[in-house]
Motif scaffolding. Structure first.
Motif, PDB file in Angstrom:
ATOM      1  N   GLN A 183       5.814  -0.491  -8.196  1.00  0.00           N
ATOM      2  CA  GLN A 183       5.850  -1.923  -7.845  1.00  0.00           C
ATOM      3  C   GLN A 183       6.107  -2.802  -9.080  1.00  0.00           C
ATOM      4  O   GLN A 183       6.833  -3.789  -9.011  1.00  0.00           O
TER       5      GLN A 183
ATOM      6  N   PRO B 122       0.803  -1.237   0.000  1.00  0.00           N
ATOM      7  CA  PRO B 122       0.000   0.000   0.000  1.00  0.00           C
ATOM      8  C   PRO B 122       0.829   1.277   0.000  1.00  0.00           C
ATOM      9  O   PRO B 122       0.300   2.345  -0.305  1.00  0.00           O
ATOM     10  N   VAL B 123       2.118   1.222   0.319  1.00  0.00           N
ATOM     11  CA  VAL B 123       2.883   2.473   0.447  1.00  0.00           C
ATOM     12  C   VAL B 123       3.705   2.801  -0.813  1.00  0.00           C
ATOM     13  O   VAL B 123       4.419   3.792  -0.837  1.00  0.00           O
ATOM     14  N   TYR B 124       3.628   1.964  -1.825  1.00  0.00           N
ATOM     15  CA  TYR B 124       4.300   2.278  -3.103  1.00  0.00           C
ATOM     16  C   TYR B 124       3.256   2.434  -4.200  1.00  0.00           C
ATOM     17  O   TYR B 124       2.208   1.782  -4.156  1.00  0.00           O
ATOM     18  N   THR B 125       3.546   3.240  -5.182  1.00  0.00           N
ATOM     19  CA  THR B 125       2.603   3.379  -6.298  1.00  0.00           C
ATOM     20  C   THR B 125       2.605   2.079  -7.101  1.00  0.00           C
ATOM     21  O   THR B 125       3.578   1.313  -7.074  1.00  0.00           O
TER      22      THR B 125
ATOM     23  N   SER C  62       1.480   6.546 -11.196  1.00  0.00           N
ATOM     24  CA  SER C  62       1.865   7.211  -9.936  1.00  0.00           C
ATOM     25  C   SER C  62       0.790   7.122  -8.866  1.00  0.00           C
ATOM     26  O   SER C  62       0.882   7.804  -7.840  1.00  0.00           O
ATOM     27  N   GLU C  63      -0.232   6.322  -9.076  1.00  0.00           N
ATOM     28  CA  GLU C  63      -1.283   6.202  -8.059  1.00  0.00           C
ATOM     29  C   GLU C  63      -1.011   5.001  -7.154  1.00  0.00           C
ATOM     30  O   GLU C  63      -0.302   4.060  -7.530  1.00  0.00           O
ATOM     31  N   TYR C  64      -1.618   5.047  -5.982  1.00  0.00           N
ATOM     32  CA  TYR C  64      -1.418   3.988  -4.978  1.00  0.00           C
ATOM     33  C   TYR C  64      -2.532   2.934  -5.098  1.00  0.00           C
ATOM     34  O   TYR C  64      -3.623   3.239  -5.615  1.00  0.00           O
TER      35      TYR C  64
END
Ligand code: SF4
Length: 349
Positions: free
Chosen positions: A111, A104-107, A148-150
């Motif tokens: 990943q 959850p903390v990387y886009t 660039s979204e999570y």
């Protein structure tokens, strides 16, 4: 030589209640570019089989015996480094819950790019471009900006598309999909299955699809293997299995699929439940639930044989359709002579 060869695989779990025989002597093969389903109820051993392919089983689970060969190599004999190479590069896995597979903390883009860099020596910019390309190929709209979204900004279906993009990032030869649509609603499910079918053709990737739902695998798979209580009880080309199921368990599963125009008030179910794998029934493991069980079924375990000739599965040139039921062995059980029929309305006859 088949891409994947599994031979007499036995996997056990050691619990306080005793030894669970989760997978008990299964053998099968998958060819390059082929899509093969493993179906059956929860507890049949499908997911344990998948985890075993990548040696992802954790204690108290253990591969006790058997062989797994991938592209001719002995998977169980690989070193840790060779195993890391195999995972992702040659065999990739898509799990049931996409939110658990994504950090959850990387886009999402980072990943996928990271997965590419982990297996290939490429620049950050190349990894980024390839990640965007993969997002486009799994049909994420406006891929460059969504890079660039999570994960929390994506729906469940879109998250699973991202997971599939990650799995395909190194163009594996085999994609293992363990209930990839179970967490999704039915319209999203259809889109994911269609995507898998298109990608398998585009990348020439073989797929092992695990599902408890025969309906899910119908449109996607070349062959279906039905598992029950740790064993494969029937194997056939998909169309043949759907139109002419032989094993009473498969017939029961087929009868429980809703059909278009179905006017049944209730769908038939198979009575009883999967046996306790610490203490499996003697003889045929399905006998406590089988409407055709005879005394001999309680005494002797049937082996997987060609339904036309009775030739055992491990002998050369059997047909594609095999079942493990005394009805099809050459030493037929006296008095056991039934005809399994799925009527238009479904149900065992
Ligand atoms: Fe049923 Fe006997 Fe066949 Fe098992 S061997 S599926 S109990 S008929």
């Amino acid at each position: 030589m088949a891409l994947l060869e599994v031979e007499d695989l036995v996997v056990q779990f050691y619990t306080e209640d005793g030894t669970v025989r989760a997978v008990d002597g299964i053998s099968y093969e998958i060819d390059r570019g082929e899509t093969v389903a493993l179906v059956g109820e929860s507890g049949a051993g499908k997911s344990v089989t998948c985890l075993s392919l990548l040696r992802l089983l954790e204690r108290p689970g253990e591969i006790v015996s058997g062989e797994i060969r991938f592209d001719g190599r002995d998977v169980l004999g690989l070193s840790d480094e060779e195993l890391r190479d195999l995972r992702g590069n040659e065999i990739a896995m898509v799990f049931q819950d996409p939110s658990a597979a994504l950090n959850p903390v990387y886009t999402v883009g980072e990943q996928i790019a990271e997965a590419i860099r982990a297996h290939e020596d490429v620049t950050d910019e190349t990894a980024r471009r390839r990640a965007i390309d993969l997002l486009e190929r799994v049909e994420i709209p406006d891929a460059a900006s969504r890079y660039s979204e999570y994960p929390h900004e994506f729906s469940g279906g879109m998250q699973q598309r991202v997971v599939i993009a990650m799995a395909l990032s190194c163009e594996p030869d085999l994609l293992v999909c363990d209930e990839p649509t179970t967490a999704l609603d039915v319209t999203i499910e259809a889109g994911i299955l269609e995507l898998l079918e298109d990608l398998a053709a585009e990348f020439d990737t073989a797929i092992q699809l695990v599902s408890h739902d025969l309906g899910v695998v119908a449109g996607l798979c070349d062959r279906v293997q039905v598992m029950y209580a740790g064993e494969i009880v029937e194997r056939a080309p998909t169309e043949e299995l759907y139109y002419d199921p032989k094993h009473p368990y498969t017939v029961g599963l087929m009868a429980s699929i809703p059909r278009i125009g179905d006017d049944r008030d209730e769908l038939p179910t198979i009575p009883g439940s999967m046996p306790d794998l610490v203490d499996v029934p003697t003889g045929c493991r399905f006998h406590p639930r089988c409407p055709y069980a005879e005394e001999a079924c309680r005494l002797r375990a049937p082996s997987l044989v060609d339904v036309e000739t009775g030739v055992p599965a491990d002998e050369p040139a059997p047909n594609d359709h095999l079942a493990a039921c005394h009805e099809y062995t050459d030493d037929l059980v006296d008095g056991l002579d039934y005809e399994v029929v799925v009527e238009d309305g479904g149900g065992l006859e």
